[in-house]
Scaffold this motif. Structure first.
Motif, short mmCIF file in Angstrom:
data_model
loop_
_atom_site.label_atom_id
_atom_site.label_comp_id
_atom_site.label_asym_id
_atom_site.label_seq_id
_atom_site.Cartn_x
_atom_site.Cartn_y
_atom_site.Cartn_z
N PRO A 123 -14.12 13.63 -27.42
CA PRO A 123 -13.61 14.13 -26.24
C PRO A 123 -12.19 13.63 -25.75
N ASP A 124 -12.41 12.11 -25.68
CA ASP A 124 -11.36 11.36 -25.10
C ASP A 124 -10.23 11.28 -26.12
N GLU A 125 -10.38 11.57 -27.38
CA GLU A 125 -9.39 11.30 -28.39
C GLU A 125 -8.74 12.81 -28.30
N VAL A 126 -9.51 13.89 -28.02
CA VAL A 126 -8.79 15.33 -28.02
C VAL A 126 -8.13 15.27 -26.63
N ALA A 127 -8.81 14.39 -25.58
CA ALA A 127 -7.82 14.61 -24.20
C ALA A 127 -6.47 14.06 -24.52
N LYS A 128 -6.42 12.79 -25.16
CA LYS A 128 -5.13 11.99 -25.47
C LYS A 128 -4.28 12.91 -26.00
N GLU A 129 -4.79 13.48 -27.33
CA GLU A 129 -3.88 14.22 -28.11
C GLU A 129 -3.06 15.50 -27.36
N GLY A 135 -2.26 15.21 -24.52
CA GLY A 135 -1.20 14.57 -23.45
C GLY A 135 -1.88 14.19 -22.08
N LEU A 136 -3.25 14.19 -22.02
CA LEU A 136 -3.75 13.93 -20.59
C LEU A 136 -3.94 12.53 -20.54
N ASP A 137 -3.85 12.08 -19.32
CA ASP A 137 -4.11 10.68 -18.81
C ASP A 137 -5.56 10.64 -18.43
N LEU A 138 -6.36 9.77 -19.33
CA LEU A 138 -7.72 9.71 -19.31
C LEU A 138 -8.17 9.38 -17.69
N THR A 139 -7.44 8.76 -17.07
CA THR A 139 -7.79 8.24 -15.78
C THR A 139 -7.80 9.34 -14.89
N ASP A 140 -7.36 10.70 -15.42
CA ASP A 140 -7.32 11.88 -14.51
C ASP A 140 -8.56 12.61 -14.93
N CYS A 141 -9.38 12.14 -15.82
CA CYS A 141 -10.29 12.94 -16.59
C CYS A 141 -11.89 12.24 -16.35
N ASP A 142 -12.74 13.27 -15.93
CA ASP A 142 -13.92 12.87 -15.75
C ASP A 142 -14.59 13.57 -16.99
N ILE A 143 -15.38 12.93 -17.95
CA ILE A 143 -15.85 13.24 -18.94
C ILE A 143 -17.54 13.41 -19.11
N MET A 149 -15.61 21.63 -24.44
CA MET A 149 -15.14 21.26 -25.59
C MET A 149 -16.37 21.33 -26.61
N ARG A 150 -16.50 21.59 -27.77
CA ARG A 150 -17.42 21.58 -28.70
C ARG A 150 -16.98 20.92 -29.81
N LEU A 151 -17.42 19.70 -30.13
CA LEU A 151 -17.14 18.80 -31.20
C LEU A 151 -18.33 18.59 -32.21
N THR A 152 -17.94 18.41 -33.57
CA THR A 152 -18.74 17.82 -34.55
C THR A 152 -19.47 16.55 -33.99
N LEU A 209 -14.94 18.45 -19.57
CA LEU A 209 -13.81 17.34 -18.99
C LEU A 209 -13.34 18.04 -17.45
N THR A 210 -13.34 17.56 -16.43
CA THR A 210 -12.95 18.00 -15.36
C THR A 210 -11.55 17.19 -14.99
N ILE A 211 -10.57 17.79 -14.70
CA ILE A 211 -9.20 17.11 -14.64
C ILE A 211 -8.96 17.16 -13.20
N SER A 212 -8.61 15.84 -12.84
CA SER A 212 -8.14 15.75 -11.44
C SER A 212 -7.10 16.59 -11.04
N SER A 213 -6.90 17.00 -9.71
CA SER A 213 -5.64 17.71 -9.17
C SER A 213 -4.63 17.03 -9.20
N SER A 214 -4.71 15.77 -9.26
CA SER A 214 -3.44 14.77 -9.24
C SER A 214 -3.00 14.78 -10.71
N SER A 215 -3.42 15.40 -11.69
CA SER A 215 -3.01 15.56 -13.07
C SER A 215 -1.71 16.07 -12.97
#
Length: 210
Positions: free
Chosen positions: A185-191, A193-201, A173-176, A116-122
């Motif tokens: 990974p998007d569920e983990v990111a939400k948990e 507190g990340l905004d998915l619009t700031d994330c490239d997966i 992330m390593r997920l089953t 997951l690449t998190i934008s600098s705007s996060s």
């Protein structure tokens, strides 16, 4: 003959879903004049298997597609013809012939790696993320809802780590990835507190028992 192609799904096809990706491969095979084997029955289907469908909005490397051809081709011929026929956004990385009796590897999946690449705007920086990750992994349960059903996300998370970068904050992330236990990974990111619009997966690959 049956071949396994490993390929990359890039940004140009980021918002193209799994069914449409399969259609892209079918059109490209026809365009490349490569004869694909079809199943028997009233509704014959091309023997093309995408064992690990990629969620919409993700890019990926090391994706797998298995294709059964009517005849025998040189692997380099398949690579060249498909390379000229596939659209921008799909790039073949490796192609190999496999046993024609080999069944889909979908049921053999163990885990998948994601970046997951998190934008600098996060609003969340790397130092804050470390604390959030520690808190998340310390929890015995992480109850979330998917398809109107509750499930525990925590056992689906095998590891999370921060990869330092000069420009952005990266999460590995390593997920089953087992059929009945698939971590998103998007569920983990939400948990976290990340905004998915700031994330490239990006999915780096699915690991399975060969």
């Amino acid at each position: 003959m049956k071949v396994r192609i490993r390929y990359s799904k890039q940004a140009a096809l980021k918002f193209t879903g799994a069914l449409d990706i399969q259609a892209v491969w079918q059109r490209s095979l026809r365009r490349a004049d490569l004869s694909v084997e079809y199943s028997q029955g009233f509704h014959p289907q091309p023997k093309i298997d995408l064992p690990f469908p990629l969620p919409l909005g993700f890019t990926a490397t090391n994706e797998i597609i298995d294709i059964s051809f009517k005849g025998d081709y040189l692997l380099e011929t398949i690579r060249t013809k498909l390379g000229d026929s596939l659209p921008a956004g799909i790039e073949i990385d490796k192609i190999e012939q496999i046993d024609s009796q080999v069944r889909s590897v979908a049921s053999k999946a163990i885990y998948a790696d994601y970046l997951l690449t998190i934008s600098s705007s996060s609003q969340i920086n790397c130092d804050q993320l470390r604390e959030l990750i520690d808190d998340l992994l310390a929890r015995a349960e992480i109850i979330r809802e998917r398809n109107k059903k509750q499930y525990n996300l925590r056992p689906l998370i095998l590891s999370i780590g921060i990869v330092e970068d000069e420009v952005a904050c990266l999460l590995h992330m390593r997920l089953t990835a087992q059929p009945s236990m698939t971590g998103r990974p998007d569920e983990v990111a939400k948990e976290l507190g990340l905004d998915l619009t700031d994330c490239d997966i990006k999915r780096l690959g699915v690991h399975f028992d060969e």
